[in-house]
Structure formats: structure tokens, C-alpha cells
Scaffold this motif. Sequence first.
Motif, PDB file in Angstrom:
ATOM      1  N   ALA A   1      37.124  49.454  36.241  1.00 22.77           N
ATOM      2  CA  ALA A   1      35.706  49.368  35.876  1.00 22.77           C
ATOM      3  C   ALA A   1      35.495  48.363  34.745  1.00 22.77           C
ATOM      4  CB  ALA A   1      35.187  50.745  35.451  1.00 22.77           C
ATOM      5  N   ALA A   2      36.413  48.345  33.771  1.00 22.21           N
ATOM      6  CA  ALA A   2      36.325  47.370  32.685  1.00 22.21           C
ATOM      7  C   ALA A   2      36.410  45.953  33.245  1.00 22.21           C
ATOM      8  CB  ALA A   2      37.441  47.621  31.672  1.00 22.21           C
ATOM      9  N   GLY A   3      37.240  45.768  34.254  1.00 26.09           N
ATOM     10  CA  GLY A   3      37.330  44.464  34.907  1.00 26.09           C
ATOM     11  C   GLY A   3      36.029  44.083  35.588  1.00 26.09           C
ATOM     12  N   PHE A   4      35.379  45.055  36.238  1.00 22.14           N
ATOM     13  CA  PHE A   4      34.071  44.764  36.837  1.00 22.14           C
ATOM     14  C   PHE A   4      33.130  44.189  35.774  1.00 22.14           C
ATOM     15  CE2 PHE A   4      34.368  48.475  40.145  1.00 22.14           C
ATOM     16  CZ  PHE A   4      35.345  47.780  40.835  1.00 22.14           C
TER      17      PHE A   4
ATOM     18  N   GLY B   1      30.395  39.243  33.622  1.00 22.80           N
ATOM     19  CA  GLY B   1      29.896  38.546  32.441  1.00 22.80           C
ATOM     20  C   GLY B   1      29.554  39.433  31.272  1.00 22.80           C
ATOM     21  N   GLY B   2      29.893  40.720  31.347  1.00 24.18           N
ATOM     22  CA  GLY B   2      29.613  41.629  30.249  1.00 24.18           C
ATOM     23  C   GLY B   2      30.451  41.306  29.017  1.00 24.18           C
ATOM     24  N   GLY B   3      29.946  41.656  27.851  1.00 25.78           N
ATOM     25  CA  GLY B   3      30.640  41.378  26.605  1.00 25.78           C
ATOM     26  C   GLY B   3      31.205  42.631  25.962  1.00 25.78           C
ATOM     27  N   ASP B   4      31.538  42.499  24.685  1.00 25.13           N
ATOM     28  CA  ASP B   4      32.159  43.604  23.959  1.00 25.13           C
ATOM     29  C   ASP B   4      31.231  44.801  23.838  1.00 25.13           C
ATOM     30  OD1 ASP B   4      34.371  42.036  23.639  1.00 25.13           O
ATOM     31  OD2 ASP B   4      33.920  41.440  21.578  1.00 25.13           O
ATOM     32  N   ASN B   5      29.942  44.563  23.716  1.00 29.26           N
ATOM     33  CA  ASN B   5      29.001  45.677  23.573  1.00 29.26           C
ATOM     34  C   ASN B   5      29.024  46.572  24.803  1.00 29.26           C
ATOM     35  OD1 ASN B   5      28.246  44.457  21.170  1.00 29.26           O
ATOM     36  ND2 ASN B   5      26.450  43.467  22.032  1.00 29.26           N
ATOM     37  N   LEU B   6      28.949  45.946  25.968  1.00 28.52           N
ATOM     38  CA  LEU B   6      28.979  46.706  27.216  1.00 28.52           C
ATOM     39  C   LEU B   6      30.319  47.405  27.387  1.00 28.52           C
ATOM     40  CD1 LEU B   6      27.541  47.439  29.879  1.00 28.52           C
ATOM     41  CD2 LEU B   6      28.516  45.363  30.867  1.00 28.52           C
ATOM     42  N   MET B   7      31.405  46.699  27.038  1.00 28.74           N
ATOM     43  CA  MET B   7      32.737  47.277  27.184  1.00 28.74           C
ATOM     44  C   MET B   7      32.902  48.514  26.305  1.00 28.74           C
ATOM     45  SD  MET B   7      35.488  46.651  28.981  1.00 28.74           S
ATOM     46  CE  MET B   7      35.548  44.885  29.279  1.00 28.74           C
ATOM     47  N   ALA B   8      32.354  48.483  25.094  1.00 26.07           N
ATOM     48  CA  ALA B   8      32.468  49.624  24.191  1.00 26.07           C
ATOM     49  C   ALA B   8      31.792  50.864  24.772  1.00 26.07           C
ATOM     50  CB  ALA B   8      31.867  49.274  22.832  1.00 26.07           C
ATOM     51  N   VAL B   9      30.634  50.661  25.384  1.00 31.63           N
ATOM     52  CA  VAL B   9      29.933  51.787  26.009  1.00 31.63           C
ATOM     53  C   VAL B   9      30.746  52.316  27.184  1.00 31.63           C
ATOM     54  CG1 VAL B   9      27.855  52.488  27.249  1.00 31.63           C
ATOM     55  CG2 VAL B   9      27.677  50.971  25.271  1.00 31.63           C
ATOM     56  N   LEU B  10      31.266  51.406  27.999  1.00 27.58           N
ATOM     57  CA  LEU B  10      32.061  51.810  29.154  1.00 27.58           C
ATOM     58  C   LEU B  10      33.267  52.639  28.739  1.00 27.58           C
ATOM     59  CD1 LEU B  10      32.930  51.601  32.184  1.00 27.58           C
ATOM     60  CD2 LEU B  10      34.277  49.622  31.485  1.00 27.58           C
ATOM     61  N   VAL B  11      34.012  52.165  27.760  1.00 28.34           N
ATOM     62  CA  VAL B  11      35.227  52.870  27.349  1.00 28.34           C
ATOM     63  C   VAL B  11      34.884  54.223  26.732  1.00 28.34           C
ATOM     64  CG1 VAL B  11      37.243  52.776  25.832  1.00 28.34           C
ATOM     65  CG2 VAL B  11      36.533  50.737  27.074  1.00 28.34           C
TER      66      VAL B  11
ATOM     67  N   LEU C   1      44.214  54.300  27.321  1.00 26.47           N
ATOM     68  CA  LEU C   1      42.936  53.858  27.895  1.00 26.47           C
ATOM     69  C   LEU C   1      42.503  52.535  27.277  1.00 26.47           C
ATOM     70  CD1 LEU C   1      40.301  54.346  29.546  1.00 26.47           C
ATOM     71  CD2 LEU C   1      39.439  55.601  27.541  1.00 26.47           C
ATOM     72  N   LEU C   2      42.600  52.431  25.956  1.00 27.87           N
ATOM     73  CA  LEU C   2      42.152  51.227  25.266  1.00 27.87           C
ATOM     74  C   LEU C   2      42.973  50.004  25.673  1.00 27.87           C
ATOM     75  CD1 LEU C   2      41.519  52.639  21.673  1.00 27.87           C
ATOM     76  CD2 LEU C   2      39.787  51.919  23.322  1.00 27.87           C
ATOM     77  N   VAL C   3      44.285  50.144  25.661  1.00 30.18           N
ATOM     78  CA  VAL C   3      45.118  48.979  25.949  1.00 30.18           C
ATOM     79  C   VAL C   3      44.944  48.529  27.399  1.00 30.18           C
ATOM     80  CG1 VAL C   3      47.287  50.097  26.709  1.00 30.18           C
ATOM     81  CG2 VAL C   3      47.367  47.959  25.427  1.00 30.18           C
ATOM     82  N   THR C   4      44.715  49.463  28.299  1.00 31.75           N
ATOM     83  CA  THR C   4      44.567  49.095  29.704  1.00 31.75           C
ATOM     84  C   THR C   4      43.207  48.467  29.980  1.00 31.75           C
ATOM     85  OG1 THR C   4      45.968  50.997  30.225  1.00 31.75           O
ATOM     86  CG2 THR C   4      44.893  49.938  32.065  1.00 31.75           C
ATOM     87  N   CYS C   5      42.193  48.879  29.237  1.00 25.25           N
ATOM     88  CA  CYS C   5      40.860  48.305  29.434  1.00 25.25           C
ATOM     89  C   CYS C   5      40.695  46.955  28.751  1.00 25.25           C
ATOM     90  CB  CYS C   5      39.786  49.268  28.914  1.00 25.25           C
ATOM     91  SG  CYS C   5      39.517  50.725  29.939  1.00 25.25           S
ATOM     92  N   TYR C   6      41.420  46.722  27.666  1.00 19.68           N
ATOM     93  CA  TYR C   6      41.186  45.524  26.860  1.00 19.68           C
ATOM     94  C   TYR C   6      42.264  44.453  26.996  1.00 19.68           C
ATOM     95  CZ  TYR C   6      37.230  47.570  24.319  1.00 19.68           C
ATOM     96  OH  TYR C   6      36.011  48.102  23.999  1.00 19.68           O
TER      97      TYR C   6
ATOM     98  N   SER D   1      46.728  43.722  31.521  1.00 19.01           N
ATOM     99  CA  SER D   1      46.370  44.848  32.384  1.00 19.01           C
ATOM    100  C   SER D   1      46.145  44.398  33.824  1.00 19.01           C
ATOM    101  CB  SER D   1      45.105  45.533  31.858  1.00 19.01           C
ATOM    102  OG  SER D   1      44.635  46.500  32.778  1.00 19.01           O
ATOM    103  N   ARG D   2      47.000  44.857  34.715  1.00 14.93           N
ATOM    104  CA  ARG D   2      46.837  44.522  36.126  1.00 14.93           C
ATOM    105  C   ARG D   2      45.545  45.100  36.685  1.00 14.93           C
ATOM    106  NH1 ARG D   2      52.423  47.020  37.795  1.00 14.93           N
ATOM    107  NH2 ARG D   2      52.184  47.876  35.716  1.00 14.93           N
ATOM    108  N   ASN D   3      45.196  46.309  36.236  1.00 13.63           N
ATOM    109  CA  ASN D   3      44.001  46.955  36.760  1.00 13.63           C
ATOM    110  C   ASN D   3      42.732  46.243  36.299  1.00 13.63           C
ATOM    111  OD1 ASN D   3      45.006  49.593  38.152  1.00 13.63           O
ATOM    112  ND2 ASN D   3      46.198  49.432  36.279  1.00 13.63           N
ATOM    113  N   ARG D   4      42.709  45.836  35.034  1.00 17.24           N
ATOM    114  CA  ARG D   4      41.550  45.081  34.572  1.00 17.24           C
ATOM    115  C   ARG D   4      41.455  43.734  35.287  1.00 17.24           C
ATOM    116  NH1 ARG D   4      39.909  42.429  28.780  1.00 17.24           N
ATOM    117  NH2 ARG D   4      41.278  40.798  29.587  1.00 17.24           N
ATOM    118  N   THR D   5      42.602  43.072  35.476  1.00 11.94           N
ATOM    119  CA  THR D   5      42.611  41.794  36.189  1.00 11.94           C
ATOM    120  C   THR D   5      42.073  41.955  37.604  1.00 11.94           C
ATOM    121  OG1 THR D   5      44.491  40.988  34.897  1.00 11.94           O
ATOM    122  CG2 THR D   5      44.085  39.921  37.013  1.00 11.94           C
ATOM    123  N   PHE D   6      42.512  43.003  38.285  1.00 15.37           N
ATOM    124  CA  PHE D   6      42.052  43.317  39.638  1.00 15.37           C
ATOM    125  C   PHE D   6      40.536  43.512  39.654  1.00 15.37           C
ATOM    126  CE2 PHE D   6      41.470  46.872  42.823  1.00 15.37           C
ATOM    127  CZ  PHE D   6      41.629  46.094  43.960  1.00 15.37           C
ATOM    128  N   GLY D   7      40.040  44.319  38.708  1.00 12.84           N
ATOM    129  CA  GLY D   7      38.602  44.560  38.637  1.00 12.84           C
ATOM    130  C   GLY D   7      37.823  43.309  38.282  1.00 12.84           C
TER     131      GLY D   7
END
Length: 315
Positions: free
Chosen positions: A179-182, A187-197, A231-236, A240-246
Amino acid sequence: MEQPGAEVCWYVREPEIRETLAKQGRNTRYLGEVRFDMSRITVVDNPQAVFDQCEDVYLVIPTAYLHGALQEVKPESVRTCNLISAIKGFIPQTDEIVTDYLQHMYGVPELQLCVISGPTHAEEIAREKLTFLTAASGNRSLAERVRQQLRCRYLSMSVMDDMRGIQFASALKNVYAVAAGFCKGMGGGDNLMAVLVSLSSAEMQLFYHLMQPERDLKLTTELLPPFLGDLLVTCYSQFSRNRTFGTMIGRGYSVKSAQLEMNMVAEGYYAVKSLEKIRQQLNVEMPIAQAVYMVLYEGAKPDVLLRAWQIYKGE
């Protein structure tokens, strides 16, 4: 490992990797800059050989391949070894975490099971970056044994008993990293990522309580690294293979094309399918996880993830 005399029996599926290890002491497909001391490593081409030669067997293959690999091993061999899992996900064939699968399918005693969790990426360990791990087992002596086996100047390990809990956390964090990769790909930034995490952490805690109602989840200093830290290291992380995939899917790749272009397995792809089955059985809403499932398996566009925010805001 930096212990004098420590030896490893390593099952390697791909013939070309076995060949490059024998000739160069390197795995040219993954982390090719690392040179292995082959005088301490025996490379084998079938998993039964590992169980025949070792008392402690580390399971480090993707969840999608574990079931098939163990089909090549005598069931009695599986039951007689200590099994230490570094696998992060659900077994697709049964929708179980690894230790539940091993107990259910092979009758492995719980006292012979241990789990290793991060937060960690192999790329940083390969570069000898300081890393903190957790060994979890109902058998304290086995967890301590694993800690001694892996301890070196750049690996530090703590021990705990919540073996199932950190497996749920490590499986779900891969889903949320997709989801973080999505978000990143759109084009989402740090603000959106913080809410997601933040919201992802809340979903993980909800799932934890439903799967282990007898335990009171408290994010103490003991549990914070394998739960929130992973969770943090995989999202940021760039690793992260999963973030790259997303991210690829967020930029417009199809699921299939993203899988073909990646060199390694993104566990979140498999984990979210099992998670969706379990979520439906529990009859609970997990909007972010559900959005990831819709994109990967139902053809939804990645921006469906933004609806999760609306659900959380009551819109």
C-alpha cells in the motif's frame, strides 16, 4: 556468523546459483557483492540433505515455496529437527502462519520452533550495518541458542515468547508496504505516507487482538522493533521488495508485469490473499488491507486506497 568452526548446509534450488557459489563463492543473482567462505558451507540440491545433516534448520525461502520444498522431505525428518523460521507471510496453501502450518501439517512440537524477526533488510546485513533482531519461541533455551548462533559484531538479538504475534505482524507489514508503494507510485509524499502507516499500525493491532485475544498487546520496548519497527522499515526503505512492487503498480504497471520485472518475490502479494480470507472469517473491516486485495486480485485501480481514508473519517 563469526563463530569459530560454525558450518552451514545450504539448500539452493537454482543450478546456476550452485555453480557460481562453487566457482566464485558468490550468489550472482542476489547480493552478488557478498563473498562466502565456502570452506564452511556445503551447498546441496535437495532439502532432505539439510535435514539429514543438521539439528537446527533455518527456513528462509518464500512462503509460496515452503509447502513444495517440504514435500521433498521425510515427515519424520521435519519433526525431529529444530525449525527456525525467518519467513514472513502466510502459507498460501493453508492460509496459516509458518509455525501453525508446521504443527498442523507435520506435528512439529512447539518447543522445537523458533521465529526470527526484524526490522531488517538483507542488503544492510550483507554490508555489515548494525542490525537488531528478535528471536521468539515458547522454548527460551532454543531462542537463546539461535541468538548465540547468529550473534556477531553487527547483529544484536533479543529474545521473547510471542512467536505467533510477531509472525502476524511480519506477514501484515508486507501487505501495508505494498500500500505504501501505491502511495509513492501515485505521487504521494511524506504526509500521506505518515497517515497510511499510522492507520496500518491500527489495523495490525486490531488483527493481533482478534487472533490472540488471550494476549494483551502492549508495544513495549521488547515488542516495538518486530511490530512497529518492521512495519516502518518495510514501508519506507528503498530495499523493500513489497514497497517496490506496490510503487510499480501505482505508476501504472499491471500486477503481472510488475511481478515479471522484479527479481525477487514480494510476499505481500501472497499474504494479502490469505489475509482477506481470514478477515472475512473474522467478519472485521480492515479498509487498507481490503484495498490492497482489490488492486492485486480484483483489478481495481491503486487510487481505491484513498477510499480507506474516507472510511476512517466516516465519510
